[in-house]
Design an enzyme around this catalytic site. Structure first.
Site, PDB file in Angstrom:
ATOM      1  N   VAL A 112      -0.665 -33.306 149.631  1.00 27.09           N
ATOM      2  CA  VAL A 112       0.268 -32.241 149.270  1.00 27.09           C
ATOM      3  C   VAL A 112      -0.392 -30.866 149.261  1.00 27.09           C
ATOM      4  CG1 VAL A 112      -0.057 -32.543 146.771  1.00 27.09           C
ATOM      5  CG2 VAL A 112       2.092 -31.594 147.639  1.00 27.09           C
ATOM      6  N   LEU A 135     -15.549 -41.449 163.886  1.00 23.87           N
ATOM      7  CA  LEU A 135     -14.984 -40.131 164.192  1.00 23.87           C
ATOM      8  C   LEU A 135     -13.474 -40.177 164.419  1.00 23.87           C
ATOM      9  CD1 LEU A 135     -17.784 -38.674 166.524  1.00 23.87           C
ATOM     10  CD2 LEU A 135     -17.570 -38.541 164.021  1.00 23.87           C
ATOM     11  N   TYR A 182      -2.342 -49.984 150.867  1.00 25.34           N
ATOM     12  CA  TYR A 182      -3.547 -49.195 150.601  1.00 25.34           C
ATOM     13  C   TYR A 182      -4.037 -49.435 149.176  1.00 25.34           C
ATOM     14  CZ  TYR A 182      -6.401 -45.108 149.450  1.00 25.34           C
ATOM     15  OH  TYR A 182      -7.413 -44.286 149.008  1.00 25.34           O
ATOM     16  N   ALA A 200     -15.902 -44.787 154.041  1.00 22.12           N
ATOM     17  CA  ALA A 200     -15.062 -45.113 155.189  1.00 22.12           C
ATOM     18  C   ALA A 200     -13.801 -45.832 154.725  1.00 22.12           C
ATOM     19  CB  ALA A 200     -15.836 -45.984 156.171  1.00 22.12           C
TER      20      ALA A 200
END
Length: 321
Positions: free
Chosen positions: A199, A52, A157, A91
């Site tokens: 965006v 969460l 990432y 996730a």
């Protein structure tokens, strides 16, 4: 799950062969994961693992079981995986900026935890559909980008998502685990976490505030915006395909400029906000567009929601129409 939410997924669920399964969705209280849960909960036992941090308890549909915990905790993960037939691994740390600020954290969530999940899936003999990303391609040599094109991610990432993508395919090749990595392009839709400054969310918020809508650089950079409902469709198809161990792009096969996106947001929100330009973000990718021919041919994937229709619906959800 509300009646309206159920109706949104009737057409997808009716075409899906995913039923009578025990399904785990990691990150299932978040953006894509909660929409997947809505599509699956009527015909499957749906279990959600989410800490969460980016999702919300309110996004968990009625009938799904929430395991509140972190995908990095191997004991919690093993408990959540017990007895599952099918896993959707959503996730993630999705903020590129946060991955740049804290690469070890990004790696632990996006890459290392994926290896733990794949190991757990081996023990359960469960199929795993994983959320990879167009970020693995970096600055493409040309567009549209096909699955076999060069990959040179520009952020931690992107590097972590490329590792996830490789691990998924190698676990199939080495161990026979049924895996399908899906390379999402620019996903948008209801429940997207505004903290990550996608965006579309930024423009909607700026329109709600009366503007201006701030476009980075000249605004002629292009993106392939795909609605979350079409991403759900791709996941359900990946859950039953025979083409396991292969990656698939998930986009629309069409791109628009950021200028065009801003103009459409102004139009669908009936806003009088001006559009202005600010400095280009360092490292920003100039052009991005998915070649979805492989997903079309092998999965039967076909995007159904145009950008204008998707933005119009999103404006209504946000109370901006």
């Amino acid at each position: 799950m509300s009646e309206g939410a159920s109706a949104r997924y009737d057409s997808i669920a009716s075409d899906s062969e995913v039923s009578d399964r025990t399904v785990l969705i990691t990150g299932g209280a978040g953006f894509v994961g909660s929409h997947l849960a809505e599509a699956l909960v009527a015909d499957n036992e749906v279990r959600i693992l989410d800490n969460l941090s980016g999702g919300a308890r309110a996004h968990v549909p009625t009938g799904a079981d929430l395991v509140e915990g972190d995908v990095r905790d191997t004991e919690t993960l093993a408990d959540a995986m017990a007895g599952v037939d099918l896993v959707f691994h959503e996730a993630a740390l999705v903020s590129v900026e946060e991955s740049v600020a804290d690469p070890p954290k990004s790696n632990r969530i996006n890459a290392a935890a994926t290896v733990d999940l794949l190991e757990a899936a081996r023990k359960e003999d469960a199929r795993v559909v994983l959320a990879s990303s167009a970020a693995i391609y970096g600055h493409p040599d040309s567009v549209p980008v096909a699955e076999g094109d060069s990959k040179d991610p520009t952020s931690p990432y992107g590097i972590d998502k490329l590792a996830l993508d490789h691990y998924a395919r190698r676990y199939h090749d080495l161990y026979g685990l049924e895996t399908v990595p899906l390379r999402y392009f620019n996903v948008y839709g209801p429940r997207q976490n505004p903290e990550y400054s996608a965006v579309v969310n930024v423009f909607f918020q700026q329109a709600a505030d009366g503007g201006p809508l701030t476009v980075e650089g000249d605004g002629e950079q292009t993106r392939d915006f795909v609605h979350v409902r079409d991403v759900v469709q791709a996941n359900l198809l990946a859950a039953t395909t025979d083409r396991v161990g292969e990656p698939f792009n998930v986009g629309t096969g069409h791109s628009v400029t950021v200028n065009e996106l801003a103009e459409t947001v102004v139009e669908v929100t009936n806003s009088e906000a001006e559009i202005t330009h600010v400095e280009t973000r360092p490292g920003d990718i100039r052009h991005s567009e998915a070649d979805i021919s492989t997903a079309r041919e092998e999965l039967g994937y076909e995007p159904t929601i145009s950008l204008a229709d998707g933005l119009r619906t999103l404006a209504a959800v946000k109370g901006l129409r």
